[in-house]
Scaffold this active site. Sequence first.
Site, short mmCIF file in Angstrom:
data_model
loop_
_atom_site.label_atom_id
_atom_site.label_comp_id
_atom_site.label_asym_id
_atom_site.label_seq_id
_atom_site.Cartn_x
_atom_site.Cartn_y
_atom_site.Cartn_z
N GLU A 3 -7.53 1.96 7.17
CA GLU A 3 -6.26 1.76 7.85
C GLU A 3 -6.22 0.34 8.39
O GLU A 3 -7.05 -0.50 8.04
CB GLU A 3 -6.11 2.82 8.94
CG GLU A 3 -6.14 4.25 8.39
CD GLU A 3 -5.98 5.32 9.46
OE1 GLU A 3 -5.44 5.03 10.54
OE2 GLU A 3 -6.42 6.47 9.21
N LYS A 53 -1.61 -2.22 6.12
CA LYS A 53 -2.82 -1.96 5.34
C LYS A 53 -2.91 -2.87 4.11
O LYS A 53 -3.79 -2.66 3.27
CB LYS A 53 -2.83 -0.50 4.89
CG LYS A 53 -2.72 0.51 6.02
CD LYS A 53 -2.64 1.93 5.47
CE LYS A 53 -2.33 2.94 6.56
NZ LYS A 53 -2.28 4.32 6.03
N ARG A 254 -1.33 17.19 6.34
CA ARG A 254 -2.47 16.42 6.85
C ARG A 254 -3.02 17.10 8.09
O ARG A 254 -2.27 17.61 8.93
CB ARG A 254 -2.06 14.97 7.20
CG ARG A 254 -1.43 14.18 6.06
CD ARG A 254 -2.38 13.94 4.91
NE ARG A 254 -3.58 13.24 5.31
CZ ARG A 254 -3.66 11.90 5.40
NH1 ARG A 254 -2.61 11.14 5.16
NH2 ARG A 254 -4.82 11.35 5.74
#
Length: 265
Positions: A3, A53, A254
Amino acid sequence: MPELPEVEIIRRELLLPLLGERIVDLEIDDKKIQIHSMDILNKVITDLIRKGKYLFLIFNDSSSLLFHMGMTGSLIYTKAKENLRFQRARITLSQGFISFCDARRFGKIKYLTENEREKVMESLGFDPLLSEYSWNNFEKLLINKTLPVKNFLMNQAWITGIGNIYASEILFLSKIHPEKRMKELTVQERKSLFDSIPLILNQAIICEGTTIRDYQHTNGSSGFFQNCLQVYDREGKPCLVCGTPIVRIKMAQRSTYFCPRCQKI
């Protein structure tokens, strides 16, 4: 998955070794990577910048290479030529080598003209570590948002660079339940969220990133922010603040971790 903190660490580690280096050769080990020697050969590296990112290796003609690490990508810098595990591409410099390694092959490298790079950067949201991240810009993002706050944090078109690990940590620090709707946040919660985003990301950078499975530095070493995680991947373990067992739920497919006492909806 690398990340923002992990990508920023890579940028800082590579910046000085790469500045002024000339591209001598390009080897592609994966046909999914479609860049060509003629686009970058003999060009000189003048900068290495990041947004979210994404890493951009800037050349002396203002063109660039875009690197996105995907789920398991890493950039490894070596002085000598080495055949590294999961290597997908290797760039030979006038002094040294950069290898792009990626076990799951979701990462990418792309050649961009200056205009193409600007369009990519404009498509991304505010970067929490750049000057564009201000309270005024943050407040504008919140207008008419009704989705859960966790989903808001993960949307790269609004705020770029935050993934699943840091979203859970940011919300714990902010004392906000991940399923709470944006429109329901109090003024105090909004300010806490605004402050917590860069705070968590900078803490992770200081701790050299989070290595749970794949992330590694440009020399192959691991980060240690995983030792500082308050809620992520701690299902059933006691909250480090109040002792309540950490809960895991699914949001947008997630895993999301939170303390039901510290983060009441």
